[in-house]
Design a protein around this motif. Structure first.
Motif, PDB file in Angstrom:
ATOM      1  N   ASP A   1      28.202 144.467  29.543  1.00  0.00           N
ATOM      2  CA  ASP A   1      28.628 145.052  30.755  1.00  0.00           C
ATOM      3  C   ASP A   1      29.402 143.999  31.606  1.00  0.00           C
ATOM      4  O   ASP A   1      30.012 144.571  32.691  1.00  0.00           O
ATOM      5  CB  ASP A   1      27.206 145.364  31.460  1.00  0.00           C
TER       6      ASP A   1
ATOM      7  N   ASP B   1      20.620 151.669  28.568  1.00  0.00           N
ATOM      8  CA  ASP B   1      19.481 150.657  28.524  1.00  0.00           C
ATOM      9  C   ASP B   1      19.136 149.720  29.202  1.00  0.00           C
ATOM     10  O   ASP B   1      20.037 148.754  29.335  1.00  0.00           O
ATOM     11  CB  ASP B   1      19.473 150.223  26.845  1.00  0.00           C
ATOM     12  N   HIS B   2      18.151 149.523  29.909  1.00  0.00           N
ATOM     13  CA  HIS B   2      17.739 148.497  30.888  1.00  0.00           C
ATOM     14  C   HIS B   2      18.537 148.423  32.152  1.00  0.00           C
ATOM     15  O   HIS B   2      18.612 147.510  32.849  1.00  0.00           O
ATOM     16  CB  HIS B   2      17.490 147.265  30.274  1.00  0.00           C
ATOM     17  N   THR B   3      19.384 149.409  32.271  1.00  0.00           N
ATOM     18  CA  THR B   3      19.970 149.680  33.736  1.00  0.00           C
ATOM     19  C   THR B   3      19.569 150.972  34.254  1.00  0.00           C
ATOM     20  O   THR B   3      18.818 151.065  35.194  1.00  0.00           O
ATOM     21  CB  THR B   3      21.542 149.637  33.584  1.00  0.00           C
TER      22      THR B   3
ATOM     23  N   ASP C   1      23.340 145.390  32.860  1.00  0.00           N
ATOM     24  CA  ASP C   1      22.178 144.278  32.736  1.00  0.00           C
ATOM     25  C   ASP C   1      22.615 143.213  31.464  1.00  0.00           C
ATOM     26  O   ASP C   1      21.847 142.367  31.378  1.00  0.00           O
ATOM     27  CB  ASP C   1      20.846 144.774  32.203  1.00  0.00           C
ATOM     28  N   SER C   2      23.494 143.476  30.737  1.00  0.00           N
ATOM     29  CA  SER C   2      23.743 142.468  29.603  1.00  0.00           C
ATOM     30  C   SER C   2      25.073 142.453  29.466  1.00  0.00           C
ATOM     31  O   SER C   2      26.110 142.655  30.139  1.00  0.00           O
ATOM     32  CB  SER C   2      23.101 143.428  28.341  1.00  0.00           C
TER      33      SER C   2
ATOM     34  N   ASP D   1      25.621 151.414  32.988  1.00  0.00           N
ATOM     35  CA  ASP D   1      25.138 151.203  31.578  1.00  0.00           C
ATOM     36  C   ASP D   1      23.758 151.884  31.370  1.00  0.00           C
ATOM     37  O   ASP D   1      23.118 152.371  32.628  1.00  0.00           O
ATOM     38  CB  ASP D   1      24.688 149.764  31.175  1.00  0.00           C
TER      39      ASP D   1
END
Ligand code: GLC
Ligand code: MG
Length: 425
Positions: free
Chosen positions: A206, A17-19, A202-203, A15
């Motif tokens: 995922d 964003d934020h990963t 992260d979310s 992923d």
């Protein structure tokens, strides 16, 4: 496409964003560390897959903002769009699969009856994805009612809630996990499945990635509660999934080490990179190491020492030429000599250098042509050159190192520097 059907040593499906991308790290250090590791040790025989909720429009925007590598495969819009290579050739077979029991008009019609749903931006509405924002407290009820409505209308859909605010409606066969399963099936049919696959997220959107059989998984340390909860309910005992101690791309590097999937020391973590480990010697590593040296030299992070200059000179054929993007030619020895004048000139400034898509082809028994994109971030400006170098093996074994015999650069369209008199490598 050839590289894709090669039977990768490692396939990373991450992923963004934020990963892969840490939006709380202005220096992008973990991403740059991952990039250096990937290009020096994995690019030549492994596959990098980005799997994002973003549409092609927002994905391309992120690539302009962050120092991201070019993936071999891009899965966008929550597993509803699969493309290959830098030119992003779409997988039409996947579109066929998604058309089953899907009718976008029925989805927009039914969802318009829910006042709790706020439509996302136009760019995020895709042929097989309709996206909204919904308040965390209302999400569960809305999802339940919505899926009943759509089922009644004859659709087979999937609703995914992510980031505590995004609600995506997709065909049942879509999603990040299904897209990965489709790719793995395709590789198996061709007789070339990857030896190992590592999924990273992260979310909520995922979660599916972690339920694909035979994959390793890492939930980065900063994973959202919704993913951790999914894991606790569905995959708790699975030793092939970890919750990393490190954030974002650093968590991915941690997982490579944890599962023993290959080298996990980024060249960026090596203080004295002139001293390199024998096992790492390959043209990709040579290129990464050189440009890292160049970044640190200009940032003044390494001593202005003659030993470095001498060692660089020793790696170049005395007659070797560097053709600058403007067409000007200098010998590599002259170029190295010029480096003396720019030591520390970027101290305290934003200055980063990375290389992307480093691929080498043998051109003789002991020569390689190595092609890659060289990127330079200087303040708010970004420059890039398509770079081609010719390397000769110094001895009979790769660990003897290489001699640089030629370097050529051409500006990458859209990333030209007006004047290359201040361009060094
Ligand atoms: C990305 C997409 C958005 C989607 C979200 C969660 O942010 O832009 O449309 O809802 O991912 O999947
Ligand atoms: Mg994410």
């Amino acid at each position: 496409m050839n590289r894709i059907a090669m039977g990768a040593r490692l396939m990373i499906v991450s992923d963004l964003d934020h990963t892969m991308v840490d939006h709380h790290d202005a220096e992008n250090m973990s991403l740059l560390r991952f990039n250096a590791l990937w290009e020096s040790n994995y690019r030549h025989d492994s596959l990098l897959v980005f799997s994002t909720g973003r549409s092609p429009t927002l994905y391309k925007q992120l690539r302009k903002e962050k120092p991201m590598l070019t993936p071999d495969i891009t899965i966008m819009s929550v597993g509803t769009e699969i493309t290959y290579g830098n030119s992003m050739v779409p997988d039409d077979g996947w579109v066929e699969v998604l058309n089953q029991k899907w009718d976008r008009n029925i989805v927009t019609d039914e969802t318009s009856k829910f006042s709790e749903l706020t439509l996302q931006a136009e760019t995020e509405q895709r042929p097989h994805k309709v996206s909204f924002y919904v308040d965390r407290t209302k999400a569960q009820t809305v999802m339940k009612e919505l899926s009943e409505c759509l089922e009644k209308r004859g659709l087979d859909i999937k609703i995914i809630y992510s980031g505590g605010m995004d609600l995506d409606i997709l065909p049942q066969g879509a999603g990040k996990g299904q897209a990965l399963a489709y790719l793995l099936k395709k590789f198996k049919a061709e007789g070339k499945p990857p030896s190992n696959t590592l999924v990273c997220g992260d979310s909520g959107n995922d979660a599916e990635l972690f339920s694909i059989p035979e994959v390793y998984g890492v939930m980065v340390s900063n994973a959202q509660e919704e993913l951790l909860q999914w894991h606790a309910e569905n995959a708790k005992g699975n030793p092939n999934i970890i919750h990393a101690k490190e954030r974002c791309a650093a968590g991915i590097i941690e997982a490579i080490g944890h599962f023993n999937l290959g080298p996990n020391a980024s060249p960026r973590d090596v203080a004295d990179f002139i001293e390199c480990k024998l096992e790492n010697v390959n043209p990709g590593h040579e290129v990464v190491r050189f440009y890292l040296f160049y970044e640190r030299w200009r940032r003044g992070e390494i001593d202005n020492c003659e030993a470095y200059i001498a060692s660089l000179k020793a790696s170049c054929d005395p007659t070797a030429v560097f053709a600058f993007p403007s067409g000007v030619e200098r010998t590599l020895h002259e170029c190295i000599h010029r480096l003396r004048g720019c030591h520390g000139d970027q101290k305290g400034k934003q200055f980063r250098v990375w290389v992307d898509s480093v691929l080498s082809t043998p051109t003789g028994t002991s020569t390689w042509q190595v092609k890659f994109d060289k990127w330079e971030l200087s303040g708010d400006e970004r420059y890039s050159c398509v770079t081609t170098i010719i390397l000769n093996a110094k001895g009979s074994s790769a660990s003897d190192g290489y001699t640089w015999v030629n370097v050529q650069q051409k500006w990458l369209e859209g990333f030209e520097k007006k004047d290359d008199s201040t361009w060094f490598f």
